[in-house]
Design an enzyme around this catalytic site. Structure first.
Site, short mmCIF file in Angstrom:
data_model
loop_
_atom_site.label_atom_id
_atom_site.label_comp_id
_atom_site.label_asym_id
_atom_site.label_seq_id
_atom_site.Cartn_x
_atom_site.Cartn_y
_atom_site.Cartn_z
N ASP A 13 -3.61 11.27 130.33
CA ASP A 13 -3.02 10.15 129.58
C ASP A 13 -1.78 10.55 128.78
OD1 ASP A 13 -5.11 8.57 130.54
OD2 ASP A 13 -6.39 9.13 128.86
N GLY A 15 1.24 10.21 129.87
CA GLY A 15 2.37 9.34 130.23
C GLY A 15 2.94 9.71 131.60
N LYS A 16 2.05 10.20 132.48
CA LYS A 16 2.49 10.62 133.82
C LYS A 16 3.02 9.44 134.62
CE LYS A 16 -1.65 12.22 134.53
NZ LYS A 16 -2.20 12.11 133.17
N GLY A 17 2.37 8.28 134.45
CA GLY A 17 2.79 7.10 135.20
C GLY A 17 4.22 6.71 134.87
N LYS A 18 4.52 6.68 133.58
CA LYS A 18 5.88 6.32 133.16
C LYS A 18 6.90 7.33 133.69
CE LYS A 18 9.11 6.64 129.55
NZ LYS A 18 9.61 6.39 128.22
N GLY A 40 -5.72 6.45 135.28
CA GLY A 40 -5.17 5.15 134.87
C GLY A 40 -3.75 5.43 134.44
N HIS A 41 -2.79 5.08 135.26
CA HIS A 41 -1.39 5.37 134.98
C HIS A 41 -0.66 4.07 134.68
CE1 HIS A 41 -1.59 9.40 137.39
NE2 HIS A 41 -2.48 9.31 136.43
N GLN A 223 -5.13 13.08 135.83
CA GLN A 223 -5.81 13.85 134.77
C GLN A 223 -4.84 14.86 134.13
OE1 GLN A 223 -7.68 13.50 138.04
NE2 GLN A 223 -8.00 11.56 137.04
N THR A 300 -11.33 2.90 131.61
CA THR A 300 -12.65 2.54 131.10
C THR A 300 -12.61 1.71 129.82
OG1 THR A 300 -12.72 4.61 129.87
CG2 THR A 300 -13.74 4.62 132.05
N GLY A 301 -11.43 1.57 129.23
CA GLY A 301 -11.32 0.79 127.99
C GLY A 301 -11.90 1.50 126.78
N ARG A 304 -9.53 6.41 122.83
CA ARG A 304 -9.25 7.82 123.03
C ARG A 304 -9.40 8.56 121.71
NH1 ARG A 304 -3.83 6.43 126.47
NH2 ARG A 304 -4.86 5.95 128.44
P1 GDP Z 1 -1.04 8.62 132.26
O1 GDP Z 1 -2.46 8.51 132.64
O2 GDP Z 1 -0.62 10.04 132.01
O3 GDP Z 1 -0.11 7.93 133.22
O4 GDP Z 1 -0.90 7.89 130.85
P2 GDP Z 1 -1.55 6.46 130.45
O5 GDP Z 1 -0.79 5.39 131.13
O6 GDP Z 1 -3.01 6.50 130.62
O7 GDP Z 1 -1.28 6.45 128.88
C1 GDP Z 1 0.00 6.58 128.36
C2 GDP Z 1 0.31 5.32 127.55
O8 GDP Z 1 1.45 5.56 126.75
C3 GDP Z 1 0.67 4.11 128.37
O9 GDP Z 1 0.25 2.97 127.69
C4 GDP Z 1 2.18 4.16 128.46
O10 GDP Z 1 2.78 2.89 128.66
C5 GDP Z 1 2.51 4.69 127.10
N1 GDP Z 1 3.72 5.52 127.02
C6 GDP Z 1 4.21 6.42 127.90
N2 GDP Z 1 5.28 7.06 127.39
C7 GDP Z 1 5.48 6.53 126.15
C8 GDP Z 1 6.40 6.81 125.09
O11 GDP Z 1 7.27 7.67 125.17
N3 GDP Z 1 6.26 6.07 123.93
C9 GDP Z 1 5.29 5.12 123.79
N4 GDP Z 1 5.21 4.46 122.64
N5 GDP Z 1 4.41 4.85 124.75
C10 GDP Z 1 4.49 5.56 125.91
P1 IMO Z 2 -5.23 10.06 133.91
O1 IMO Z 2 -4.73 10.37 135.29
C1 IMO Z 2 -8.05 11.05 130.74
C2 IMO Z 2 -12.00 12.47 132.01
C3 IMO Z 2 -13.20 11.58 131.74
C4 IMO Z 2 -14.28 12.65 131.54
C5 IMO Z 2 -13.90 13.72 132.56
C6 IMO Z 2 -14.66 13.66 133.86
O2 IMO Z 2 -5.10 8.63 133.51
O3 IMO Z 2 -4.64 11.02 132.92
P2 IMO Z 2 -14.52 12.02 135.96
O4 IMO Z 2 -14.74 10.54 136.08
O5 IMO Z 2 -13.17 12.47 136.40
O6 IMO Z 2 -15.61 12.83 136.60
O7 IMO Z 2 -14.64 12.33 134.37
O8 IMO Z 2 -12.49 13.54 132.80
N1 IMO Z 2 -10.90 11.83 132.78
C7 IMO Z 2 -9.74 11.46 132.23
N2 IMO Z 2 -9.31 11.49 130.96
N3 IMO Z 2 -7.23 10.62 131.72
C8 IMO Z 2 -7.65 10.61 133.01
O9 IMO Z 2 -6.82 10.31 134.03
C9 IMO Z 2 -8.96 11.00 133.31
N4 IMO Z 2 -9.68 11.08 134.45
C10 IMO Z 2 -10.87 11.60 134.10
O10 IMO Z 2 -13.01 10.80 130.60
O11 IMO Z 2 -14.15 13.21 130.26
MG MG Z 3 -4.22 7.56 132.04
#
Ligand code: GDP
Ligand code: IMO
Ligand code: MG
Length: 427
Positions: A13, A15-18, A40-41, A223, A300-301, A304
């Site tokens: 989490d 910010g890989k998606g961005k 979840g990206h 991850q 999962t909602g 964090r």
């Molecule tokens: P990922 O799993 O690594 O792709 O990250 P997630 O999407 O799960 O969580 C990152 C969250 O931070 C998302 O809601 C993005 O829209 C947000 N985000 C990413 N980069 C930035 C940033 O530079 N600033 C802010 N405020 N939000 C960001």
């Molecule tokens: P992104 O790609 C954050 C965590 C779960 C749990 C552990 C094992 O959005 O960064 P699993 O279902 O993979 O067997 O769960 O890994 N986990 C993540 N935490 N971001 C993720 O993905 C995750 N994918 C799994 O919360 O602790």
């Molecule tokens: Mg994520």
């Protein structure tokens, strides 16, 4: 131009998606190499927000070919609903390619994931409940179902029956669940197979040919480094290799083709699920990071867990991934703090330790040693260059860079594609 890897430097989490979406317009292929719909990206393009779980974030860039590599585990029903969701929003998904060697998350493995966690009670990992662990376990145990199996009914039937012979014992005798009927599973999988057939391809051959033709290939990790089954905080990890080596095994592209490895690094730290987290905050600061950073799981909602930046973790990520660059995200979230503590080392059983300890016991005992950095109050979300940042924000970034061991080549100052300060170009 060789291949680039983009991966999480912390616990996911980051910010890989961005970051992937930002590069999506300049690359020819974006490839997921491990994990599944546990990811979840989030990608924000203009006023549109997308939450991608299984599909590579490059799917939102029309010129880019999205690829699901052999190292990914695929829940076909999730894949199909993600595709139709994007189609309804006008996104063209027809270029998607899926490796025939990728493994399938079957419904029984989703069940096994959930009941195992329930059975573990207080000792649970806090998985996403998407069947990830049991599917990778079947892969390593050589009882998995692969995408290509969906096109041979007889082989598929044999494999599902063999897998269920054991799983049903487990489900009925240990977990007190109903047995799962092989015929129904096979029928469902055959239908899914037909629905995804158009995407299935020899992705290893395609990617290697593309690299020979100087195309740009970006590997997008799910991850993060500390969730890696080998290099993470085992057993509180996922069941795959998000670290850079996973990009090779998960796609069939050799390490000599990779020229850049970009670590996505949040300006503070978050974690979802159970396991050690030295800088975790249980006070108002933690609550504020969660609120301002919108730190709620995309998959999962779940809220964090939040804490300050941990430099030994960043250094560790540099080391185990061979990082060439960092993309520092969410710097804007830290605006408004008078002082920003950064964990520069740990104290473990009375001793100062500079690096992440290899022993799980030691890491559980690690207490952060903080250094305070002066904060800033100016809005930084419109900054386009490093020089436009307030003095203290610049000093914070420079300090993180020095402690983390690789250059910070981009800084996120907001969730949108354009809310980024680009310092060194990645391509
Ligand atoms: P990922 O799993 O690594 O792709 O990250 P997630 O999407 O799960 O969580 C990152 C969250 O931070 C998302 O809601 C993005 O829209 C947000 N985000 C990413 N980069 C930035 C940033 O530079 N600033 C802010 N405020 N939000 C960001
Ligand atoms: P992104 O790609 C954050 C965590 C779960 C749990 C552990 C094992 O959005 O960064 P699993 O279902 O993979 O067997 O769960 O890994 N986990 C993540 N935490 N971001 C993720 O993905 C995750 N994918 C799994 O919360 O602790
Ligand atoms: Mg994520």
């Amino acid at each position: 131009m060789p291949a680039l890897v983009l991966l999480g430097a912390q616990w996911g989490d980051e910010g890989k998606g961005k970051a992937t979406d930002l590069l999506g317009g300049s690359v020819d292929y974006v490839v997921r190499y491990q994990g599944g719909n546990n990811a979840g990206h989030t990608v924000v393009v203009g006023d549109q927000k997308y939450a991608l779980h299984l599909l590579p974030s490059g799917i939102l860039s029309p010129e880019c070919t999205p690829v699901i590599g052999n190292g990914v585990v695929i829940d076909p029903s999730v894949l199909l609903s993600e595709l139709s969701g994007l189609n309804e929003r006008g996104v063209d998904t027809s270029k998607l390619l899926i490796s025939g060697n990728a493994h399938i998350i079957t419904t029984y493995n989703v069940t096994v994931d959930k009941v195992t966690e329930r059975f573990l009670g207080k000792r649970k990992i806090g998985t996403t409940g998407r069947g990830i662990g049991p599917t990778y376990a079947d892969k390593i145990n050589r009882t998995g179902i692969r995408v290509q199996d969906l096109y041979d009914e007889s082989i598929l039937t044999q494999k599902v029956e063999a897998a269920l012979e054991i799983k049903n014992q487990l489900l009925t005798k240990l977990y007190n669940r109903r047995a799962i009927e092989a015929g129904q599973v096979v029928e469902e999988l055959l239908t899914h197979g037909e629905n995804i057939k158009q995407y299935v391809a020899d992705t290893t051959l395609i990617l290697n040919n593309a690299l020979d033709e100087d195309k740009v290939v970006l590997f997008e990790g799910g991850q993060g480094t500390l969730l890696d089954v080998d290099h993470g905080t085992y057993p509180f990890v996922t069941s795959s290799n998000p670290t850079a080596g996973g990009a090779c095994t998960g796609t069939g592209v050799g390490p000599t083709k990779i020229s850049r490895v970009i670590g996505i690094l949040k300006a503070y730290t978050t974690r979802v699920g159970a396991g050690p987290f030295p800088t975790e905050l249980f006070d108002e600061d933690g609550e504020a990071l969660r609120r301002i950073g919108g730190e709620r799981g995309v998959t999962t909602g779940r809220d964090r867990r939040c804490g300050w930046f941990d430099a030994p973790i960043a250094r560790y990520a540099t080391r185990v991934n061979g990082l060439t660059d960092f993309f520092l995200t969410k710097l804007d979230v830290l605006t408004g703090w008078e002082q920003i503590p950064v964990c520069v080392a740990y104290e473990i059983d009375g001793k100062r330790v500079e690096e992440l300890p290899y022993s799980q016991t030691d890491f559980h005992h690690a207490k952060p040693v903080y250094e305070n950095f002066p904060g800033w109050s100016e809005d930084i979300s419109k900054a386009k260059t490093f020089d436009e940042l307030p003095k203290n924000a610049k000093a914070y970034v420079k300090a993180l860079e020095e402690m983390s061991g690789a250059p910070i080549s981009a800084i996120g100052v907001g969730p949108g594609r354009t809310e980024t300060i680009e310092i060194n170009s990645f391509i």
